[in-house]
Design a protein around this motif. Structure first.
Motif, PDB file in Angstrom:
ATOM      1  N   TYR A   2      32.095  -9.072  25.428  1.00 55.29           N
ATOM      2  CA  TYR A   2      31.243  -9.263  24.264  1.00 55.29           C
ATOM      3  C   TYR A   2      29.956  -9.949  24.699  1.00 55.29           C
ATOM      4  O   TYR A   2      29.855 -10.479  25.806  1.00 55.29           O
ATOM      5  CB  TYR A   2      31.955 -10.075  23.181  1.00 55.29           C
ATOM      6  N   TYR A  12      23.572 -12.102  16.824  1.00 48.79           N
ATOM      7  CA  TYR A  12      24.739 -11.286  16.512  1.00 48.79           C
ATOM      8  C   TYR A  12      25.698 -11.302  17.691  1.00 48.79           C
ATOM      9  O   TYR A  12      25.279 -11.151  18.835  1.00 48.79           O
ATOM     10  CB  TYR A  12      24.328  -9.827  16.249  1.00 48.79           C
ATOM     11  N   LYS A  13      26.989 -11.462  17.400  1.00 48.04           N
ATOM     12  CA  LYS A  13      28.018 -11.318  18.428  1.00 48.04           C
ATOM     13  C   LYS A  13      28.470  -9.861  18.393  1.00 48.04           C
ATOM     14  O   LYS A  13      28.936  -9.374  17.361  1.00 48.04           O
ATOM     15  CB  LYS A  13      29.202 -12.245  18.148  1.00 48.04           C
ATOM     16  N   VAL A  14      28.332  -9.162  19.528  1.00 54.03           N
ATOM     17  CA  VAL A  14      28.612  -7.733  19.562  1.00 54.03           C
ATOM     18  C   VAL A  14      29.564  -7.404  20.704  1.00 54.03           C
ATOM     19  O   VAL A  14      29.649  -8.126  21.696  1.00 54.03           O
ATOM     20  CB  VAL A  14      27.318  -6.906  19.738  1.00 54.03           C
ATOM     21  N   SER A  15      30.287  -6.320  20.537  1.00 55.01           N
ATOM     22  CA  SER A  15      31.088  -5.741  21.610  1.00 55.01           C
ATOM     23  C   SER A  15      30.927  -4.232  21.514  1.00 55.01           C
ATOM     24  O   SER A  15      30.369  -3.714  20.544  1.00 55.01           O
ATOM     25  CB  SER A  15      32.555  -6.165  21.499  1.00 55.01           C
ATOM     26  N   GLN A  16      31.409  -3.521  22.503  1.00 56.06           N
ATOM     27  CA  GLN A  16      31.202  -2.082  22.548  1.00 56.06           C
ATOM     28  C   GLN A  16      31.881  -1.407  21.361  1.00 56.06           C
ATOM     29  O   GLN A  16      33.024  -1.698  21.025  1.00 56.06           O
ATOM     30  CB  GLN A  16      31.753  -1.514  23.847  1.00 56.06           C
ATOM     31  N   ASP A  18      30.807  -1.642  18.184  1.00 53.66           N
ATOM     32  CA  ASP A  18      30.469  -2.305  16.922  1.00 53.66           C
ATOM     33  C   ASP A  18      29.302  -1.597  16.237  1.00 53.66           C
ATOM     34  O   ASP A  18      28.421  -1.044  16.887  1.00 53.66           O
ATOM     35  CB  ASP A  18      30.076  -3.764  17.157  1.00 53.66           C
ATOM     36  N   VAL A  19      29.288  -1.650  14.904  1.00 59.40           N
ATOM     37  CA  VAL A  19      28.190  -1.105  14.114  1.00 59.40           C
ATOM     38  C   VAL A  19      27.516  -2.279  13.411  1.00 59.40           C
ATOM     39  O   VAL A  19      28.168  -3.050  12.708  1.00 59.40           O
ATOM     40  CB  VAL A  19      28.694  -0.075  13.084  1.00 59.40           C
ATOM     41  N   LEU A  20      26.198  -2.425  13.619  1.00 62.40           N
ATOM     42  CA  LEU A  20      25.432  -3.547  13.074  1.00 62.40           C
ATOM     43  C   LEU A  20      24.345  -3.058  12.139  1.00 62.40           C
ATOM     44  O   LEU A  20      23.796  -1.979  12.327  1.00 62.40           O
ATOM     45  CB  LEU A  20      24.732  -4.314  14.201  1.00 62.40           C
ATOM     46  N   ARG A  96      24.847   1.414  16.484  1.00 66.52           N
ATOM     47  CA  ARG A  96      26.182   1.364  17.103  1.00 66.52           C
ATOM     48  C   ARG A  96      26.000   0.937  18.556  1.00 66.52           C
ATOM     49  O   ARG A  96      25.240   1.548  19.302  1.00 66.52           O
ATOM     50  CB  ARG A  96      26.881   2.717  17.043  1.00 66.52           C
TER      51      ARG A  96
END
Length: 101
Positions: A2, A12-16, A18-20, A96
């Motif tokens: 992440y 924003y905390k994101v990982s592969q 994820d939709v933001l 995405r």
């Protein structure tokens, strides 16, 4: 794995996968966007913060450009016959996340 990215003045905390919904990013639907402002990367190797994240980037695909729901701004001053109503719709981009490197 992440990452924490900064875009549009927010984090924003994101990982592969994820939709933001983020503030407007230039580009058309289906286009690729690269977030260079990575604040933190975490995963199996441990946590990288600060200068250790230089060169890290997060890539994503633009799904669509949209507008958020309307927010009503209402102002009133009592006994002064002052009333103002105004609406605001923020432009957003739906992204995405496709990779963290």
């Amino acid at each position: 794995m992440y990452a924490v990215i900064r875009t549009g003045g927010k984090q924003y905390k994101v990982s592969q996968g994820d939709v933001l919904r983020v503030e407007t990013v230039a580009g058309d639907a289906g286009g690729e966007v690269i977030f260079d402002d990575v604040l933190m990367v975490g995963g199996d190797e441990g946590l990288k913060v600060g200068e250790a994240t230089e060169g890290a980037k997060v890539t994503g695909t633009i799904i669509r450009q949209m507008r958020d729901k309307k927010v009503i701004v209402f102002k009133k001053k009592r006994r002064k016959n002052y009333i103002r109503t105004q609406g605001h719709r923020q432009n957003l981009t739906v992204v995405r996340i496709s990779g963290i490197s």
